[in-house]
Design a protein around this motif. Structure first.
Motif, PDB file in Angstrom:
ATOM      1  N   LYS A 134      43.630  57.286  12.411  1.00 29.95           N
ATOM      2  CA  LYS A 134      44.194  57.907  13.101  1.00 29.95           C
ATOM      3  C   LYS A 134      45.745  58.240  12.358  1.00 29.95           C
ATOM      4  O   LYS A 134      46.150  59.368  12.608  1.00 29.95           O
ATOM      5  CB  LYS A 134      44.723  57.264  14.418  1.00 29.95           C
ATOM      6  CG  LYS A 134      43.670  57.116  15.572  1.00 29.95           C
ATOM      7  CD  LYS A 134      42.919  58.517  16.002  1.00 29.95           C
ATOM      8  CE  LYS A 134      44.211  59.402  16.632  1.00 29.95           C
ATOM      9  NZ  LYS A 134      43.600  60.886  16.863  1.00 29.95           N
ATOM     10  N   GLY A 135      45.937  57.312  11.489  1.00 30.20           N
ATOM     11  CA  GLY A 135      47.310  57.760  10.734  1.00 30.20           C
ATOM     12  C   GLY A 135      46.966  58.488   9.510  1.00 30.20           C
ATOM     13  O   GLY A 135      47.779  59.388   9.201  1.00 30.20           O
ATOM     14  N   CYS A 136      45.815  58.413   8.948  1.00 31.82           N
ATOM     15  CA  CYS A 136      45.518  59.357   7.730  1.00 31.82           C
ATOM     16  C   CYS A 136      44.081  59.253   7.519  1.00 31.82           C
ATOM     17  O   CYS A 136      43.478  58.186   7.153  1.00 31.82           O
ATOM     18  CB  CYS A 136      46.330  58.672   6.681  1.00 31.82           C
ATOM     19  SG  CYS A 136      45.994  59.364   4.960  1.00 31.82           S
ATOM     20  N   ARG A 137      43.523  60.474   7.503  1.00 33.71           N
ATOM     21  CA  ARG A 137      42.017  60.311   7.053  1.00 33.71           C
ATOM     22  C   ARG A 137      41.579  60.263   5.579  1.00 33.71           C
ATOM     23  O   ARG A 137      40.653  59.642   5.377  1.00 33.71           O
ATOM     24  CB  ARG A 137      41.623  61.871   7.465  1.00 33.71           C
ATOM     25  CG  ARG A 137      41.347  61.817   8.955  1.00 33.71           C
ATOM     26  CD  ARG A 137      41.219  63.400   9.454  1.00 33.71           C
ATOM     27  NE  ARG A 137      41.134  63.259  10.618  1.00 33.71           N
ATOM     28  CZ  ARG A 137      40.396  63.707  11.711  1.00 33.71           C
ATOM     29  NH1 ARG A 137      39.490  64.710  11.313  1.00 33.71           N
ATOM     30  NH2 ARG A 137      40.610  63.776  12.913  1.00 33.71           N
ATOM     31  N   HIS A 138      42.707  60.242   4.725  1.00 34.69           N
ATOM     32  CA  HIS A 138      42.461  59.996   3.371  1.00 34.69           C
ATOM     33  C   HIS A 138      42.306  58.498   3.197  1.00 34.69           C
ATOM     34  O   HIS A 138      41.569  58.239   2.441  1.00 34.69           O
ATOM     35  CB  HIS A 138      43.531  60.486   2.529  1.00 34.69           C
ATOM     36  CG  HIS A 138      43.339  60.600   1.142  1.00 34.69           C
ATOM     37  ND1 HIS A 138      42.246  61.229   0.451  1.00 34.69           N
ATOM     38  CD2 HIS A 138      44.042  60.167   0.190  1.00 34.69           C
ATOM     39  CE1 HIS A 138      42.141  60.924  -0.835  1.00 34.69           C
ATOM     40  NE2 HIS A 138      43.190  59.962  -1.141  1.00 34.69           N
ATOM     41  N   ALA A 139      43.100  57.975   3.912  1.00 32.74           N
ATOM     42  CA  ALA A 139      42.956  56.113   3.907  1.00 32.74           C
ATOM     43  C   ALA A 139      41.588  55.918   4.251  1.00 32.74           C
ATOM     44  O   ALA A 139      40.976  55.064   3.557  1.00 32.74           O
ATOM     45  CB  ALA A 139      43.868  55.752   4.802  1.00 32.74           C
ATOM     46  N   THR A 140      40.944  56.627   5.236  1.00 30.76           N
ATOM     47  CA  THR A 140      39.645  56.202   5.481  1.00 30.76           C
ATOM     48  C   THR A 140      38.739  56.446   4.549  1.00 30.76           C
ATOM     49  O   THR A 140      37.731  55.835   3.953  1.00 30.76           O
ATOM     50  CB  THR A 140      39.234  56.965   6.958  1.00 30.76           C
ATOM     51  OG1 THR A 140      39.981  56.434   7.962  1.00 30.76           O
ATOM     52  CG2 THR A 140      37.624  56.390   7.177  1.00 30.76           C
ATOM     53  N   THR A 141      38.984  57.691   3.548  1.00 34.25           N
ATOM     54  CA  THR A 141      38.084  58.119   2.514  1.00 34.25           C
ATOM     55  C   THR A 141      38.232  56.998   1.402  1.00 34.25           C
ATOM     56  O   THR A 141      37.251  56.651   0.867  1.00 34.25           O
ATOM     57  CB  THR A 141      38.564  59.595   1.980  1.00 34.25           C
ATOM     58  OG1 THR A 141      38.306  60.400   2.993  1.00 34.25           O
ATOM     59  CG2 THR A 141      38.010  59.650   0.628  1.00 34.25           C
ATOM     60  N   LEU A 142      39.481  56.284   1.283  1.00 39.84           N
ATOM     61  CA  LEU A 142      39.659  55.485   0.222  1.00 39.84           C
ATOM     62  C   LEU A 142      39.054  54.231   0.517  1.00 39.84           C
ATOM     63  O   LEU A 142      38.469  53.401  -0.287  1.00 39.84           O
ATOM     64  CB  LEU A 142      41.127  55.401  -0.153  1.00 39.84           C
ATOM     65  CG  LEU A 142      41.931  56.757  -0.676  1.00 39.84           C
ATOM     66  CD1 LEU A 142      43.327  56.334  -1.269  1.00 39.84           C
ATOM     67  CD2 LEU A 142      41.206  56.878  -2.054  1.00 39.84           C
ATOM     68  N   ASP A 143      38.965  53.840   1.814  1.00 41.64           N
ATOM     69  CA  ASP A 143      38.523  52.530   2.349  1.00 41.64           C
ATOM     70  C   ASP A 143      37.023  52.709   2.109  1.00 41.64           C
ATOM     71  O   ASP A 143      36.443  51.986   1.671  1.00 41.64           O
ATOM     72  CB  ASP A 143      38.675  52.517   3.854  1.00 41.64           C
ATOM     73  CG  ASP A 143      40.095  51.986   4.276  1.00 41.64           C
ATOM     74  OD1 ASP A 143      40.692  51.628   3.295  1.00 41.64           O
ATOM     75  OD2 ASP A 143      40.223  52.248   5.328  1.00 41.64           O
ATOM     76  N   LEU A 144      36.196  53.939   2.150  1.00 43.91           N
ATOM     77  CA  LEU A 144      34.956  54.023   1.924  1.00 43.91           C
ATOM     78  C   LEU A 144      34.593  53.876   0.626  1.00 43.91           C
ATOM     79  O   LEU A 144      33.525  53.344   0.230  1.00 43.91           O
ATOM     80  CB  LEU A 144      34.353  55.479   2.396  1.00 43.91           C
ATOM     81  CG  LEU A 144      34.031  55.831   3.720  1.00 43.91           C
ATOM     82  CD1 LEU A 144      33.763  57.361   4.048  1.00 43.91           C
ATOM     83  CD2 LEU A 144      32.654  54.976   4.183  1.00 43.91           C
ATOM     84  N   ARG A 145      35.455  54.391  -0.389  1.00 47.79           N
ATOM     85  CA  ARG A 145      35.340  54.457  -1.798  1.00 47.79           C
ATOM     86  C   ARG A 145      35.315  53.058  -2.283  1.00 47.79           C
ATOM     87  O   ARG A 145      34.601  52.579  -3.175  1.00 47.79           O
ATOM     88  CB  ARG A 145      36.381  55.396  -2.245  1.00 47.79           C
ATOM     89  CG  ARG A 145      35.990  55.264  -3.911  1.00 47.79           C
ATOM     90  CD  ARG A 145      36.791  56.681  -4.422  1.00 47.79           C
ATOM     91  NE  ARG A 145      37.314  56.215  -5.819  1.00 47.79           N
ATOM     92  CZ  ARG A 145      37.942  57.125  -6.628  1.00 47.79           C
ATOM     93  NH1 ARG A 145      38.305  58.474  -5.974  1.00 47.79           N
ATOM     94  NH2 ARG A 145      38.193  56.675  -7.585  1.00 47.79           N
ATOM     95  N   LEU A 146      36.212  52.378  -1.702  1.00 46.23           N
ATOM     96  CA  LEU A 146      36.565  50.816  -1.968  1.00 46.23           C
ATOM     97  C   LEU A 146      35.083  50.162  -1.786  1.00 46.23           C
ATOM     98  O   LEU A 146      34.785  49.322  -2.467  1.00 46.23           O
ATOM     99  CB  LEU A 146      37.606  50.125  -1.294  1.00 46.23           C
ATOM    100  CG  LEU A 146      37.721  48.771  -1.390  1.00 46.23           C
ATOM    101  CD1 LEU A 146      38.036  48.184  -2.898  1.00 46.23           C
ATOM    102  CD2 LEU A 146      38.910  48.118  -0.461  1.00 46.23           C
ATOM    103  N   MET A 147      34.689  50.303  -0.449  1.00 45.37           N
ATOM    104  CA  MET A 147      33.515  49.575  -0.143  1.00 45.37           C
ATOM    105  C   MET A 147      32.137  49.950  -0.874  1.00 45.37           C
ATOM    106  O   MET A 147      31.164  49.214  -1.207  1.00 45.37           O
ATOM    107  CB  MET A 147      32.923  49.940   1.661  1.00 45.37           C
ATOM    108  CG  MET A 147      31.996  49.108   2.129  1.00 45.37           C
ATOM    109  SD  MET A 147      31.955  49.663   3.970  1.00 45.37           S
ATOM    110  CE  MET A 147      31.121  51.254   3.743  1.00 45.37           C
ATOM    111  N   GLU A 148      31.964  51.379  -1.092  1.00 46.43           N
ATOM    112  CA  GLU A 148      30.852  51.753  -1.834  1.00 46.43           C
ATOM    113  C   GLU A 148      30.635  51.677  -3.212  1.00 46.43           C
ATOM    114  O   GLU A 148      29.729  51.591  -3.857  1.00 46.43           O
ATOM    115  CB  GLU A 148      30.438  53.518  -1.319  1.00 46.43           C
ATOM    116  CG  GLU A 148      30.323  53.210   0.527  1.00 46.43           C
ATOM    117  CD  GLU A 148      30.090  54.593   0.811  1.00 46.43           C
ATOM    118  OE1 GLU A 148      30.323  55.445   0.167  1.00 46.43           O
ATOM    119  OE2 GLU A 148      29.362  54.596   2.034  1.00 46.43           O
ATOM    120  N   ILE A 149      31.969  52.101  -3.850  1.00 45.10           N
ATOM    121  CA  ILE A 149      31.817  52.323  -5.374  1.00 45.10           C
ATOM    122  C   ILE A 149      32.906  50.990  -5.744  1.00 45.10           C
ATOM    123  O   ILE A 149      32.358  50.369  -6.993  1.00 45.10           O
ATOM    124  CB  ILE A 149      32.705  53.636  -5.708  1.00 45.10           C
ATOM    125  CG1 ILE A 149      31.786  54.696  -5.205  1.00 45.10           C
ATOM    126  CG2 ILE A 149      32.381  53.587  -7.263  1.00 45.10           C
ATOM    127  CD1 ILE A 149      32.287  55.918  -5.285  1.00 45.10           C
TER     128      ILE A 149
END
Ligand code: SF4
Length: 426
Positions: free
Chosen positions: A19-34
């Motif tokens: 809710k605060g920032c969608r880019h933060a979720t993108t980076l969370d995903l990248r941390l988890m997957e890559i």
């Protein structure tokens, strides 16, 4: 956000970050997957806040026990969430007054509540059911806390077969804030759906400065990227819509903005001039020039135009607050003014909540008395914090409210930040 046996597991913190920032979720995903990016480690301030949050939670737990409530604690450390969930279900069936650290899980969503409180409302469990209560250090509830309460309450509804009517926050101020879930749950479910759709579609995102940046664990990664790209986001005071207009006109870096002469469609001439000057000064600074500024065109009622004539009785005023004192403490009011022709410093200190009230009462009594001897004097401060803090302190301590009203009615306060911001670009 975690992947467990190929199933994505989401928590309330993930939703709040989204809710605060969608880019933060993108980076969370990248941390988890890559895993090729590392988030910032918690600084001393975050650790302090965490410790204070834990203390606040334990103090509430101790209070519940002291009141004689039967409390069941669900173990959390070193065991999988699923096991904590099983123990929570078993405890709910027994019906204790309070369940501490109850765990809930359904589909992708799960997590640990702070407290589940028994209410005498029938459910599949028996003549009772539970409502969620979370402890938060803040004085005021934040919308994201409400999202969290709604998530846990929906998960709770599945277990007990009946939706709770309310959920609660135990705030740092000692007050309890109660949310009527029927009024907000639909919005919270919509927010969760949006996040799941985002995770399925994975649209491209990029860092855009938002209020969440200050506490974001990705702030270093984003700052590095803005720096590398010489991004428009670096330009001080630029808004998102201004960046969008510039990008639509092909201006995508701070360097390009610094030399822009051609009109940018849909942007006011004065706005463009200010942004170009700002970008030019910052670009020069990045190239190693010393700090510099340019005066803005004089305008009545703006910048230097709001400065009153100087007076011998003028006061320069600043307040200091300690956000880590439980509930926050305005601990120092400092004044600089002339007494019998000599500049003097006067301080009103407070080390406790009680002294805070006394300090603000003494300060306002001093202002009123001083102004009665200097009818044209003003009180100068920098930015709006002083006024907001005085209004809050006078209301909280129920003291000096009439004096504050009088000073504001007489336009005694002058905000020097407005003067500086309206007078120059730096
Ligand atoms: S630092 Fe700001 S822009 Fe970057 S991910 Fe965090 S909130 Fe988003």
């Amino acid at each position: 956000m975690r992947m467990i046996d190929d199933v994505l597991r989401l928590s309330a913190s993930d939703l709040m970050r989204f809710k605060g920032c969608r880019h933060a979720t993108t980076l969370d995903l990248r941390l988890m997957e890559i895993g090729d990016l590392r988030p910032r480690r918690d600084g001393a301030e975050a650790e302090l806040l965490q410790r204070q949050g834990d203390e606040h939670e334990l103090a509430f737990l101790a209070r519940l026990k002291a009141e004689g409530r039967i409390v069941v604690e669900i173990p959390k450390d070193g065991i999988p969430l699923e096991e904590s969930v099983r123990l929570t279900h078993a405890a709910m069936a027994e019906g204790p007054d309070v369940i501490f650290q109850g765990a809930l899980l359904e589909g992708a969503w799960g997590g640990y509540t702070d407290f589940l409180e028994r209410v005498e409302r029938p459910s599949a469990l028996g003549a009772w059911s539970y409502e969620v209560a979370d402890t938060k250090l803040k004085r005021k509830p934040d919308p994201k806390h409400v999202l969290q309460l709604c998530l846990y309450s929906d998960l709770l509804a599945t277990v007990q077969g009946v939706a709770p009517e309310a959920a609660h926050l135990e705030l740092g101020s000692g007050e309890r804030f109660t949310v009527r879930l029927a009024e907000v749950s639909a919005y919270a479910r919509y927010a969760r759906r949006m996040m799941q759709e985002f995770l399925a579609a994975r649209p491209e995102t990029r860092p855009e400065p938002v209020s969440a940046c200050t506490l974001c664990r990705w702030s270093e990664a984003c700052a590095e990227r803005w720096d590398r790209e010489n991004s428009l986001s670096l330009v001080a005071g630029i808004s998102r819509s201004q960046r969008q207009k510039l990008e639509a006109a092909g201006v995508v870096t701070m360097g390009a903005l610094a030399v822009r002469e051609q009109r940018v469609p849909k942007m006011a001439v004065e706005t463009q001039r200010r942004l170009v000057t700002q970008a030019r000064l910052q670009t020069a600074r990045r190239a190693g020039s010393p700090p510099s500024f340019e005066l803005r065109d004089a305008e009545p009622g703006k910048g230097f135009g709001i400065l009153p004539a100087p007076d011998d009785g003028d006061i320069f005023y600043d307040i200091e607050g300690d956000p880590y004192y439980p509930g926050g403490l305005g601990y120092l009011h400092g004044l600089w003014y002339r007494e019998a022709g000599e500049w003097v410093f006067r301080a009103f200190w407070a080390h406790t909540r009680e002294e805070e009230g006394r300090a603000v009462a003494d300060l306002l009594a001093f202002f009123v008395e001083h102004m009665s001897r200097h009818p044209s004097a003003r009180i100068y401060h920098y930015a709006n914090y002083e006024i907001a803090a005085l209004r809050r302190l006078t209301a909280e301590h129920r003291t000096g409210e009439a004096a504050m009203d009088q000073l504001q009615r007489e336009r005694r306060f002058v905000d020097l930040f407005k003067v500086v911001a309206g007078a120059m670009i730096a």
